[in-house]
Design an enzyme around this catalytic site. Structure first.
Site, PDB file in Angstrom:
ATOM      1  N   CYS A  76       3.289  -4.998   6.737  1.00 19.75           N
ATOM      2  CA  CYS A  76       2.973  -4.662   5.353  1.00 19.75           C
ATOM      3  C   CYS A  76       4.171  -4.072   4.616  1.00 19.75           C
ATOM      4  O   CYS A  76       5.198  -3.775   5.203  1.00 19.75           O
ATOM      5  CB  CYS A  76       1.810  -3.680   5.311  1.00 19.75           C
ATOM      6  SG  CYS A  76       0.247  -4.361   5.897  1.00 19.75           S
ATOM      7  N   HIS A 126       0.825  -1.202   0.000  1.00 17.75           N
ATOM      8  CA  HIS A 126       0.000   0.000   0.000  1.00 17.75           C
ATOM      9  C   HIS A 126       0.860   1.253   0.000  1.00 17.75           C
ATOM     10  O   HIS A 126       2.086   1.204   0.103  1.00 17.75           O
ATOM     11  CB  HIS A 126      -0.937  -0.007   1.215  1.00 17.75           C
ATOM     12  CG  HIS A 126      -0.210  -0.082   2.524  1.00 17.75           C
ATOM     13  ND1 HIS A 126       0.431   0.990   3.100  1.00 17.75           N
ATOM     14  CD2 HIS A 126      -0.020  -1.137   3.375  1.00 17.75           C
ATOM     15  CE1 HIS A 126       0.968   0.625   4.249  1.00 17.75           C
ATOM     16  NE2 HIS A 126       0.723  -0.672   4.438  1.00 17.75           N
TER      17      HIS A 126
END
Length: 206
Positions: free
Chosen positions: A182, A166
């Site tokens: 992440c 992301h």
């Protein structure tokens, strides 16, 4: 919105984002831009007191997809957590991209192996995981899309629960070990990668 909630959101933005894999203008649209490399090199220094490396680009170089994938069906993404770089090849191999990333803070938070993109979302919202809330009980339980959101402007969801590739509104985190698991990119880069990828794109973290 209550003043208490505003304070909580400000506190989250200044502290929680510092430890979340989560933009301001990127240093360059492509990471093989010499200007970006020079900027990263300048910041790739160690703290004389702690020895902590701010950024790592020692292994930041072009790669070939063949040692890592048997084919490039649906496009392929290789995330190198050591050099903190993401590599993308299109299905027909005509497009190759290399981006600097943020990676998990510790080996315990780092997951490696094969997965794939299962969902693509513009303007993602975010909820901290149960473990994050245990460690940080003052964090808000939900952040809507916007400048306070740790996922930046775009998110690509994987088969692994809670793991994503992301964007980030906190560009200081790129090139560092700064996430809870992440992989984060500059917002400009995740938008470009988002448009090149699709559901089913292969992903390998090493």
């Amino acid at each position: 919105m209550s003043d208490a909630f505003k304070i909580t959101r400000r506190a989250f933005a200044s502290t929680a984002l510092a430890s979340t894999a989560v933009g301001g203008a990127a240093l360059a649209q492509q990471t093989n831009d010499p200007a970006l490399f020079e900027q990263l090199k300048k910041e790739n220094i160690s703290n004389p007191e702690t020895g902590a490396v701010k950024r790592n680009i020692s292994g930041f170089s072009n790669k070939d997809w063949r040692p890592y994938f048997s084919n490039t069906k649906n496009g392929v993404i290789l995330v190198d957590t050591l050099s903190r770089a993401l590599h993308f090849w299109s299905e027909d191999q005509s497009v190759y991209k290399l981006y600097p990333t943020s990676v998990p803070e510790t080996p315990e938070l780092t997951r490696t192996g094969r997965t794939k993109i299962t969902r693509l979302r513009v303007g993602p919202d975010w909820r901290p995981t149960p473990n994050m809330l245990k460690r940080n009980p003052d964090w808000p339980k939900y952040i809507p899309p916007g400048p306070d959101n740790p996922l930046g402007t775009h998110a690509m969801y994987l088969t692994w629960k809670y793991y994503r590739i992301h964007g980030t509104h906190d560009t200081r985190k790129i090139g560092r070990r700064s996430s809870n698991g992440c992989i984060g990119l500059f917002n400009e880069h995740i938008e470009e990668l988002f448009n090149l990828s699709k559901v089913g794109t292969q992903v390998l973290l090493i």
